[in-house]
Design an enzyme around this catalytic site. Structure first.
Site, PDB file in Angstrom:
ATOM      1  N   ASP A 107       0.764  -0.974   0.234  1.00 54.41           N
ATOM      2  CA  ASP A 107       0.038  -0.306   0.032  1.00 54.41           C
ATOM      3  C   ASP A 107       0.772   1.413   0.397  1.00 54.41           C
ATOM      4  O   ASP A 107       2.679   0.930   0.472  1.00 54.41           O
ATOM      5  CB  ASP A 107      -1.048  -0.349   1.163  1.00 54.41           C
ATOM      6  CG  ASP A 107      -1.529   1.076   0.944  1.00 54.41           C
ATOM      7  OD1 ASP A 107      -2.618   1.158   0.801  1.00 54.41           O
ATOM      8  OD2 ASP A 107      -1.488   1.679   2.203  1.00 54.41           O
ATOM      9  N   ASP A 144      -0.504   4.849   1.343  1.00 51.28           N
ATOM     10  CA  ASP A 144      -0.683   5.673   1.555  1.00 51.28           C
ATOM     11  C   ASP A 144      -0.692   5.839   3.197  1.00 51.28           C
ATOM     12  O   ASP A 144      -0.912   4.353   3.762  1.00 51.28           O
ATOM     13  CB  ASP A 144      -1.952   6.628   1.558  1.00 51.28           C
ATOM     14  CG  ASP A 144      -2.112   7.149   0.494  1.00 51.28           C
ATOM     15  OD1 ASP A 144      -1.403   7.106   0.039  1.00 51.28           O
ATOM     16  OD2 ASP A 144      -3.413   7.728   0.351  1.00 51.28           O
ATOM     17  N   ASP A 202     -15.174  23.631  -6.592  1.00 51.14           N
ATOM     18  CA  ASP A 202     -15.567  22.227  -7.028  1.00 51.14           C
ATOM     19  C   ASP A 202     -13.847  21.436  -5.892  1.00 51.14           C
ATOM     20  O   ASP A 202     -15.177  20.255  -5.615  1.00 51.14           O
ATOM     21  CB  ASP A 202     -14.026  21.855  -8.482  1.00 51.14           C
ATOM     22  CG  ASP A 202     -15.146  22.913  -8.850  1.00 51.14           C
ATOM     23  OD1 ASP A 202     -15.855  23.100  -9.540  1.00 51.14           O
ATOM     24  OD2 ASP A 202     -14.320  23.031 -10.274  1.00 51.14           O
ATOM     25  N   ARG A 218      -8.703  16.689 -20.288  1.00 54.77           N
ATOM     26  CA  ARG A 218      -6.930  16.544 -20.205  1.00 54.77           C
ATOM     27  C   ARG A 218      -6.161  15.498 -20.414  1.00 54.77           C
ATOM     28  O   ARG A 218      -7.045  14.239 -20.967  1.00 54.77           O
ATOM     29  CB  ARG A 218      -6.741  16.686 -18.912  1.00 54.77           C
ATOM     30  CG  ARG A 218      -7.109  17.593 -17.974  1.00 54.77           C
ATOM     31  CD  ARG A 218      -6.568  19.063 -18.116  1.00 54.77           C
ATOM     32  NE  ARG A 218      -7.021  20.206 -17.693  1.00 54.77           N
ATOM     33  CZ  ARG A 218      -6.760  21.722 -16.950  1.00 54.77           C
ATOM     34  NH1 ARG A 218      -4.917  21.701 -17.509  1.00 54.77           N
ATOM     35  NH2 ARG A 218      -6.757  22.393 -15.910  1.00 54.77           N
ATOM     36  N   THR A 232      -2.472   0.502  -4.677  1.00 55.49           N
ATOM     37  CA  THR A 232      -2.747   2.307  -4.497  1.00 55.49           C
ATOM     38  C   THR A 232      -4.218   2.552  -4.336  1.00 55.49           C
ATOM     39  O   THR A 232      -4.147   2.503  -5.933  1.00 55.49           O
ATOM     40  CB  THR A 232      -2.062   3.350  -4.002  1.00 55.49           C
ATOM     41  OG1 THR A 232      -2.393   4.625  -3.679  1.00 55.49           O
ATOM     42  CG2 THR A 232      -1.100   3.124  -6.081  1.00 55.49           C
ATOM     43  N   ALA A 233      -5.596   2.847  -3.571  1.00 51.28           N
ATOM     44  CA  ALA A 233      -6.142   4.022  -4.713  1.00 51.28           C
ATOM     45  C   ALA A 233      -5.953   5.598  -5.501  1.00 51.28           C
ATOM     46  O   ALA A 233      -6.802   5.888  -6.193  1.00 51.28           O
ATOM     47  CB  ALA A 233      -7.270   4.085  -3.524  1.00 51.28           C
ATOM     48  N   LYS A 254      -9.373  -4.189  -4.669  1.00 48.44           N
ATOM     49  CA  LYS A 254      -7.212  -4.034  -3.927  1.00 48.44           C
ATOM     50  C   LYS A 254      -7.154  -5.611  -3.905  1.00 48.44           C
ATOM     51  O   LYS A 254      -6.496  -6.140  -4.321  1.00 48.44           O
ATOM     52  CB  LYS A 254      -7.018  -3.527  -2.740  1.00 48.44           C
ATOM     53  CG  LYS A 254      -6.976  -2.333  -2.546  1.00 48.44           C
ATOM     54  CD  LYS A 254      -5.422  -1.675  -1.507  1.00 48.44           C
ATOM     55  CE  LYS A 254      -5.393  -0.020  -1.937  1.00 48.44           C
ATOM     56  NZ  LYS A 254      -4.756   0.494  -0.456  1.00 48.44           N
ATOM     57  N   ASP A 305      -0.764  -0.325   6.040  1.00 48.35           N
ATOM     58  CA  ASP A 305      -1.618   0.387   7.690  1.00 48.35           C
ATOM     59  C   ASP A 305      -2.978   0.639   7.766  1.00 48.35           C
ATOM     60  O   ASP A 305      -3.138   0.453   9.063  1.00 48.35           O
ATOM     61  CB  ASP A 305      -0.711   1.854   7.499  1.00 48.35           C
ATOM     62  CG  ASP A 305      -1.809   2.473   6.364  1.00 48.35           C
ATOM     63  OD1 ASP A 305      -2.716   4.268   6.910  1.00 48.35           O
ATOM     64  OD2 ASP A 305      -2.324   2.182   5.098  1.00 48.35           O
ATOM     65  N   ASN A 353      -8.929  -0.964   6.356  1.00 48.83           N
ATOM     66  CA  ASN A 353      -9.518  -0.884   5.201  1.00 48.83           C
ATOM     67  C   ASN A 353      -8.702  -2.503   3.660  1.00 48.83           C
ATOM     68  O   ASN A 353      -9.468  -2.322   3.264  1.00 48.83           O
ATOM     69  CB  ASN A 353      -9.845   0.096   4.367  1.00 48.83           C
ATOM     70  CG  ASN A 353     -10.748   0.806   4.870  1.00 48.83           C
ATOM     71  OD1 ASN A 353     -11.746   0.957   5.534  1.00 48.83           O
ATOM     72  ND2 ASN A 353      -9.961   2.604   4.888  1.00 48.83           N
TER      73      ASN A 353
END
Length: 300
Positions: free
Chosen positions: A55, A57, A83, A119, A162-163, A207, A230, A233
Site C-alpha cells: 500500500d 498512503d 469544485d 485533459r 493504491t487508490a 485491491k 497500514d 480497509n
C-alpha cells in the site's frame, strides 16, 4: 423487498470492485512493460512465483498521496476551491455518513476524477512527475523502502497497490525502482480522460481483486507472496497472500494483526505518529487538507 435491494446493491459493488481490479491489473502490466524498457539494475536471481504488494498512503509514504496530488493540481488551477469542496462533501457522506445509497455511490464514483475530464493522459503524467518531485520524494518511509528492497534483492517483483490514479502510482513505483503499480484507472478515449472511472476506486475489496488478477497474469503463487499496509480497509488484500505485514497500522488493523498473528512494523515515533496517522485511501482529513491548500492558493 429490502433484503433483495440490499443484495442487489452488494452484488453491484462487488462487480465494480472486480472491474476496478481487472482494469488496474491490465494497466499495471502495461506500465510495468514500459518501465522495463529503461536500463535495469543488475538483477538478482529471479524468484518467478513470489512477489510483494505495498500500500502507499502511510505505508510507503508519510501521509496520503491523494492529498499531495490534489495540492499540486490546485496549484496548477485544475479546479476551483468550490469544485474541491463539493468533492470533499461527497467524501464525507460516503465515508462517514453511515448511509450509502445507490445514488450517493454513483455520484461519488463519477466525481472522483471528474476534474481531469478533457485533459490528456500525457499532460497528467507530466504533471504527476512534477508533483512527485515537489511534494512526495522526501515523504517516503526509509524503513518501508528497505522492506521493498529486501524483496527486490531476493529476486521478487514488488508492486504498489493504491487508490491513487494509476499514472501517479506508476511514477512513484518507477522512482523507487519497483516493478510497477496497481492504481485507480480513469476511463480514456483517444488519450483524453472522460472524467469517469473504470469500475470503482481501487479500494478495499477492489485491491484484493487487483492482486488476484495480477497474480493470474504473472503466474504468482499467492501463498508465497507478501502484502504490506497500514489500514484496516486493506484486510481483504492482506488476507489473499501467504504473509501479511501491518506497517504503521491504524487501531483497527493493529487489532486484526494481533488476532491473526501478523507481523507489525511501525516506523513512526511519538508525536510524529499521531500527526501523520491519518486514514489511508482518500481519507476525509487528507482531502479536506487539500481543500484548505486550494483555498489558500486561490486567496493568494
Amino acid at each position: 423487498m429490502s433484503v433483495w435491494r440490499g443484495r442487489d446493491k452488494s452484488q453491484e459493488l462487488e462487480r465494480l470492485a472486480e472491474l476496478a481490479g481487472e482494469a488496474s491489473a491490465e494497466a499495471a502490466m502495461a506500465t510495468a512493460s514500459a518501465q522495463a524498457l529503461e536500463p535495469p539494475a543488475p538483477p538478482a536471481p529471479p524468484d518467478l512465483t513470489a512477489a510483494a504488494f505495498f500500500d502507499v498512503d502511510n505505508t510507503m509514504m508519510m501521509g496520503a498521496s491523494i492529498f499531495y496530488f490534489a495540492r499540486g493540481l490546485a496549484a496548477r488551477k485544475f479546479f476551483t476551491s468550490a469544485d474541491l469542496a463539493g468533492f470533499v462533501w461527497q467524501q464525507v457522506k460516503f465515508r462517514l455518513g453511515g448511509r450509502e445509497n445507490k445514488e450517493d455511490i454513483k455520484t461519488h464514483r463519477e466525481r472522483a476524477l471528474s476534474f481531469v475530464a478533457g485533459r490528456t493522459v500525457q499532460e497528467l503524467t507530466d504533471i504527476s512527475e512534477e508533483i512527485y518531485d515537489e511534494l512526495m520524494a522526501d515523504k517516503i518511509w526509509s524503513g518501508t523502502r528497505a522492506l521493498a528492497q529486501m524483496h527486490l534483492d531476493a529476486g521478487q517483483r514488488v508492486w504498489l497497490v493504491t487508490a491513487t490514479p494509476i499514472e501517479l502510482a506508476a511514477i512513484i513505483s518507477r522512482r523507487l525502482g519497483l516493478t510497477g503499480a496497481l492504481g485507480t484507472v480513469a476511463e480514456t478515449k483517444d488519450g483524453v480522460y472522460t472524467g469517469r472511472l473504470v469500475g470503482d476506486l481501487l479500494h478495499g475489496r477492489a485491491k484484493a481483486h487487483a492482486v488476484r488478477a495480477l497474480a493470474s497474469r504473472e503466474g504468482l503463487n499467492l501463498k508465497r507472496c507478501t502484502a504490506y499496509s497500514d489500514s484496516q480497509n486493506d484486510v481483504p488484500m492482506l488476507s489473499v497472500v501467504g504473509t501479511a505485514v501491518a506497517v504503521n497500522p491504524d487501531g483497527g488493523l493493529r487489532d486484526v494483526a494481533r488476532a491473526r498473528g501478523w507481523e507489525i512494523r511501525d516506523f513512526r515515533t511519538g508525536r510524529k505518529a499521531a500527526k501523520i496517522g491519518v486514514p489511508s485511501v482518500l481519507g476525509v482529513g487528507a482531502v479536506a487538507g487539500a481543500v484548505a491548500a486550494g483555498m489558500a492558493y486561490r486567496r493568494r
